[in-house]
Write a protein that holds these residues in place. Structure first.
Motif, short mmCIF file in Angstrom:
data_model
loop_
_atom_site.label_atom_id
_atom_site.label_comp_id
_atom_site.label_asym_id
_atom_site.label_seq_id
_atom_site.Cartn_x
_atom_site.Cartn_y
_atom_site.Cartn_z
N LEU A 357 47.79 -44.60 39.47
CA LEU A 357 48.91 -43.65 39.33
C LEU A 357 48.45 -42.19 39.35
O LEU A 357 49.28 -41.28 39.43
CB LEU A 357 49.65 -43.89 38.00
N LYS A 358 47.14 -41.97 39.28
CA LYS A 358 46.63 -40.59 39.19
C LYS A 358 47.14 -39.74 40.35
O LYS A 358 47.13 -40.18 41.50
CB LYS A 358 45.10 -40.63 39.19
N HIS A 359 47.59 -38.53 40.05
CA HIS A 359 48.13 -37.53 40.99
C HIS A 359 49.54 -37.87 41.50
O HIS A 359 50.11 -37.10 42.25
CB HIS A 359 47.20 -37.29 42.19
N HIS A 360 50.09 -39.01 41.11
CA HIS A 360 51.45 -39.35 41.58
C HIS A 360 52.49 -38.63 40.72
O HIS A 360 52.30 -38.43 39.52
CB HIS A 360 51.69 -40.86 41.50
N THR A 407 62.12 -42.40 28.61
CA THR A 407 60.86 -43.13 28.83
C THR A 407 60.94 -44.13 29.97
O THR A 407 60.03 -44.91 30.20
CB THR A 407 60.43 -43.87 27.55
N ILE A 408 62.08 -44.15 30.70
CA ILE A 408 62.16 -44.98 31.91
C ILE A 408 61.80 -44.09 33.09
O ILE A 408 62.50 -43.10 33.37
CB ILE A 408 63.56 -45.61 32.09
N LEU A 409 60.71 -44.43 33.76
CA LEU A 409 60.18 -43.56 34.83
C LEU A 409 60.20 -44.30 36.17
O LEU A 409 60.09 -45.52 36.22
CB LEU A 409 58.75 -43.14 34.50
N ILE A 410 60.31 -43.51 37.27
CA ILE A 410 60.24 -44.11 38.60
C ILE A 410 59.01 -43.56 39.31
O ILE A 410 58.82 -42.33 39.41
CB ILE A 410 61.49 -43.76 39.45
N LEU A 411 58.20 -44.47 39.82
CA LEU A 411 57.01 -44.07 40.58
C LEU A 411 57.43 -43.60 41.96
O LEU A 411 58.25 -44.25 42.63
CB LEU A 411 56.06 -45.28 40.71
N THR A 412 56.90 -42.45 42.41
CA THR A 412 57.19 -41.96 43.76
C THR A 412 55.90 -41.99 44.58
O THR A 412 54.80 -42.09 44.03
CB THR A 412 57.72 -40.51 43.74
#
Length: 420
Positions: A357-360, A407-412
């Protein structure tokens, strides 16, 4: 510092770009009247432009301008499409007046919903800005909708957004970003997940129609929609979907006669207008686009002229729910009988926090339940600076101090290397 004075005749414009990585350029109106993309300049006030800025200063009546600092591509243009752009504004204003009269009689009417389309780098965003500024100068309160996820002028790239425009754009910084409505798409091209893109467009359209029903002034002022530069095949279908979802009244086609003729043929009940692009439009390379996207995210955290101070802090992984929208599509033979490919494009996939996930960029969703993720707007974005898998914590960059509002997150798929 180099200073130059320019004397402009009526209906002409001074065009320049700010070169270098560090240099800024000051523009001052010495006398006469002039405007930058529809925003009037105040006399004797220096306006500062930052590296990468591409500026056109237009005058209807003639003026004298002073430029201080290193610029490139600086020249005065006598041929500009501004008269045509003003005529387009006048037609839209007539429709707004008509809507005003209807509303005062208690009719269910609204101002023009205008969509600006065309290939990349023809000046769609600039034309939207000019039309919005002219509307505001007439006392209107139009809504600006930006569906161009490649640049993300309202939030960050990978999003679609809308904002109520109540005053003319700041000459250097653009429109005030107070309380925008933002939906996270998470990719840089609609092609990455056409199903999700169309769902978000429909959701945005419904929300804006509700806003117009509840506010007479906004209803009469109408909407201006900026679109992506993808205009062929699926991209063209996406434009027709936008036109249907927003119940568009006017489509302005910039610099693409073929697209104009296709729209006239396929959507005969919508008014389609062809306008030329400005000679000052600059084509951007892929690397220029990537650099502009990074600048946009940096500006989101650090501001352009008004300096923001973002916060970095650690978050326990156990407190977060992270999802990705869209799973790899299975071949038809492997799918259950009642499932369609579309279902895969909107499937929620839980993501385990890890070094990957780093830098995302992660979108902080306003959804209260994961199943509402698809159609909920977002509070903002955090960037993952580091992940410690042993301690089970994630270090993030946030525009506001901890704790995270949701605290609900979406990965892009959008990435940002913070070098500030």
């Amino acid at each position: 510092m180099s200073e130059k004075e320019f004397r402009l005749d009526p209906d002409s414009e001074l065009r320049f770009e700010v070169e270098g990585k560090q240099d800024t350029v000051d523009l001052t109106l010495v006398n006469g009247k002039a405007e930058v993309f529809g925003t009037e300049l105040a006399p004797d006030k220096p306006y500062t432009f930052f590296p990468g800025a591409k500026v056109a200063v237009f005058t209807w009546h003639g003026c004298v301008l002073k430029l201080s600092g290193p610029t490139e591509g600086t020249y005065v243009a006598k041929e500009t499409p501004m008269v045509m752009y003003l005529n387009t504004h006048a037609c839209l204003e007539r429709l707004r007046r008509h809507a005003d009269e209807g509303l005062s009689r208690g009719e269910d009417t609204r101002g023009p919903v205008t969509m600006v389309v065309g290939p990349g780098d023809v000046g769609k965003s600039t034309l939207c800005r000019i039309l919005l500024n002219y509307a505001v100068r007439m006392g209107r309160r139009p809504i600006f909708v930006d569906l161009d996820i490649g640049q993300g002028s309202i939030a960050i790239p990978g999003t679609i957004g809308a904002l109520l425009v109540e005053r003319a754009a700041d000459v250097g910084e653009g429109f005030s970003q107070e309380a925008p409505l933002v939906y996270n798409f998470g990719h840089l091209s609609p092609a990455s997940n056409m199903t999700l893109y169309n769902i978000l467009v429909s959701r945005m359209a419904a929300t804006i129609q509700d806003k117009m029903v509840g506010n007479r002034k906004v209803a009469a002022s109408g909407v201006v929609i900026n679109t992506c530069g993808w205009i062929k095949n699926e991209g063209y279908k996406s434009l027709t979907h936008v036109a249907q979802a927003f119940e568009v009244d006017v489509i302005i086609v910039l610099d693409q006669e073929r697209l104009y003729n296709e729209l006239v043929r396929d959507i005969p009940f919508i008014r389609v207008v062809f306008l030329p692009k400005s000679g000052g439009v600059v084509e951007r390379t892929q690397s220029m686009r990537a650099s502009a996207r990074d600048d946009r995210i940096r500006e989101y955290y650090y501001g352009l002229r008004t300096k923001y101070h973002p916060h970095s802090f650690e978050v326990k992984m156990s407190t977060l729910q992270i999802y990705k929208i869209g799973a790899p599509a299975l071949p038809d033979s492997c799918m259950p009988a009642d499932m369609k490919v579309d279902d895969h494009m909107t499937k929620l996939v839980p993501v385990e926090p890890s070094v990957k996930l780093k830098h995302h960029m992660l979108a902080v969703s306003l959804a209260t339940e994961p199943e509402d993720l698809l159609t909920s707007n977002v509070a903002g974005f955090i960037c993952v600076l580091d992940v410690d898998e042993d301690l089970k914590v994630m270090k993030v960059l946030s525009p506001q101090p901890k704790p995270l509002p949701k605290t609900i997150l979406i990965l892009t798929e959008i990435q940002f290397m913070d070098s500030s």
